[in-house]
Design a protein around this motif. Structure first.
Motif, mmCIF file in Angstrom:
data_model
loop_
_atom_site.group_PDB
_atom_site.id
_atom_site.type_symbol
_atom_site.label_atom_id
_atom_site.label_comp_id
_atom_site.label_asym_id
_atom_site.label_seq_id
_atom_site.Cartn_x
_atom_site.Cartn_y
_atom_site.Cartn_z
ATOM 1 N N ALA A 34 0.815 -1.215 0.000
ATOM 2 C CA ALA A 34 0.000 0.000 0.000
ATOM 3 C C ALA A 34 0.849 1.266 0.000
ATOM 4 O O ALA A 34 0.339 2.360 -0.270
ATOM 5 N N ARG A 35 2.153 1.134 0.264
ATOM 6 C CA ARG A 35 3.044 2.298 0.364
ATOM 7 C C ARG A 35 3.052 3.100 -0.939
ATOM 8 O O ARG A 35 3.234 2.560 -2.019
ATOM 9 N N GLY A 36 2.825 4.379 -0.804
ATOM 10 C CA GLY A 36 2.851 5.249 -1.968
ATOM 11 C C GLY A 36 1.578 5.237 -2.788
ATOM 12 O O GLY A 36 1.425 6.038 -3.718
ATOM 13 N N GLU A 37 0.673 4.331 -2.456
ATOM 14 C CA GLU A 37 -0.585 4.218 -3.200
ATOM 15 C C GLU A 37 -1.757 4.797 -2.420
ATOM 16 O O GLU A 37 -2.671 5.361 -3.000
ATOM 17 N N PHE A 38 -1.734 4.615 -1.107
ATOM 18 C CA PHE A 38 -2.831 5.071 -0.259
ATOM 19 C C PHE A 38 -2.257 5.671 1.022
ATOM 20 O O PHE A 38 -1.188 5.269 1.481
ATOM 21 N N THR A 39 -2.998 6.610 1.619
ATOM 22 C CA THR A 39 -2.716 7.002 3.001
ATOM 23 C C THR A 39 -3.348 5.938 3.885
ATOM 24 O O THR A 39 -4.567 5.760 3.876
ATOM 25 N N LEU A 40 -2.523 5.222 4.609
ATOM 26 C CA LEU A 40 -2.979 4.042 5.344
ATOM 27 C C LEU A 40 -3.340 4.383 6.778
ATOM 28 O O LEU A 40 -2.630 5.148 7.449
#
Length: 348
Positions: free
Chosen positions: A32-38
């Motif tokens: 999810a890194r760099g794709e979504f604010t988790l």
């Protein structure tokens, strides 16, 4: 990424300790890194270096800058990622109040959140308010309530050699858990209405918020018996109110082997009873009793269906044995038609 984009919130639960749940969580966090604010939290405690029950070394939870983390005050102090406090909630735990933070550096964290699904829903809403675009909720041992659809849209189940050194038993136990969690949803709107309005006089219309309730409904969709309690300890009273006109039995509590055995023993083959639970996390029955219910045409239904979206396998055990990962996956895939994989064997 296509898999991740399907769901806003995903929970992670394990069949047992050391089933690979934390490794799976780290894998998804990395993807999810760099794709979504988790947004990240936990029911129970995770991220520590040593398992506090088995005293064995365990993988830590690693997060990236920008992640919204909901954890308890004591765990906040033990995390080596730098965390900015955004909010101190009113939710108390044995490890202090739950606080909402934002990571301003990469690093390891210890996460521990609320112990109830209602509080977790509140925490999810708070993380969303602070910009979380995707929510991961980490489960604790035996806390399958986290798979409840009232908490997460989808659930990843981890299994593996920690269950047994017998691959056949690992497959059987995993398939049983999957099938119980994945039971069909009740689609009879009239029966749903009867159940959802039980205890209306107490102002509790939301079935997910009731602490205890049971009901017997007949073939004419008439409420025959209701009580603000669970079946546990009242098996005989329930049986006394069952006859050939009985069509549904509902409980907001657990269904156990004790009740199933009593039900099968005290009803005849003409009974066509459906057992209704809130969701599959309320089922605590073995494979034999599940089959016996099926042979008697007694269906188990859920008010809300759990979405097990994937299964991950860990072929290694802390007891110094392992099994063939590909073989375990292939045997599970004969019974379960969802993605099943070993995160250590997935290409980067």
């Amino acid at each position: 990424m296509d898999f991740l984009k399907q769901y806003y919130s995903i929970s992670f639960i394990g069949m047992s300790k050391n089933a690979g749940k934390t490794t799976t969580l780290n894998y998804f966090i990395d993807k999810a890194r760099g794709e979504f604010t988790l947004g990240l939290s936990s029911i129970g405690r995770d991220g520590e270096t040593v398992d506090r029950v088995t005293q064995t070394e365990k993988p830590r939870v690693y997060i990236y800058c920008g992640t919204i983390v909901a954890t308890c005050a004591n765990c906040y102090k033990l995390s080596d990622a730098t965390l900015e406090i955004l909010e101190t909630t009113n939710i108390n735990t044995p490890l202090g109040r739950v606080i909402i933070t934002r990571a301003i550096s990469d690093g390891y964290v210890e996460i521990a959140g609320p112990s109830t699904t209602a509080d977790m829903k509140s925490i999810i809403d708070s993380m969303k308010r602070y910009g979380a675009e995707k929510i991961f909720i980490d489960g604790a041992l035996s806390r399958k309530s986290l798979a409840s659809p009232t908490v997460a849209e989808a659930t990843v189940l981890s299994t593996g050699a920690s269950l047994s050194n017998d691959i056949g038993k690992v497959v059987r136990d995993t398939v049983l858990s999957y099938e119980l969690l994945n039971i069909n949803k009740l689609d009879n709107l009239k029966i749903r209405y009867i159940i959802e309005t039980l205890n209306d006089t107490n102002g509790i219309k939301d079935f997910t918020k009731r602490t205890g309730c049971l009901a017997i409904i007949d073939t004419k969709d008439k409420l025959v018996y209701s009580d603000c309690s669970t079946i546990l300890g009242k098996e005989d009273k329930i049986i006394d109110n069952i006859d050939l006109d009985t069509r549904y039995i509902y409980t907001s509590g657990a269904i156990t082997d004790t009740f199933v055995e009593s039900l099968l023993k005290n009803t005849n083959k003409k009974n066509r009873i459906s057992i209704i639970v809130d969701n599959g996390t309320k089922l605590f029955i073995n494979e034999e009793n599940k089959l016996r219910l099926s042979h008697r045409n007694m269906e188990i239904l859920a008010l809300e269906k759990i979405n097990i979206c994937a299964i991950t396998v860990n072929p290694y055990s802390t007891q110094d044995y392992s099994m063939d990962s590909d073989l375990l996956i292939s045997r599970l895939k004969k019974h379960i038609k969802i993605p099943i994989f070993d995160v250590k064997g997935v290409p980067s």
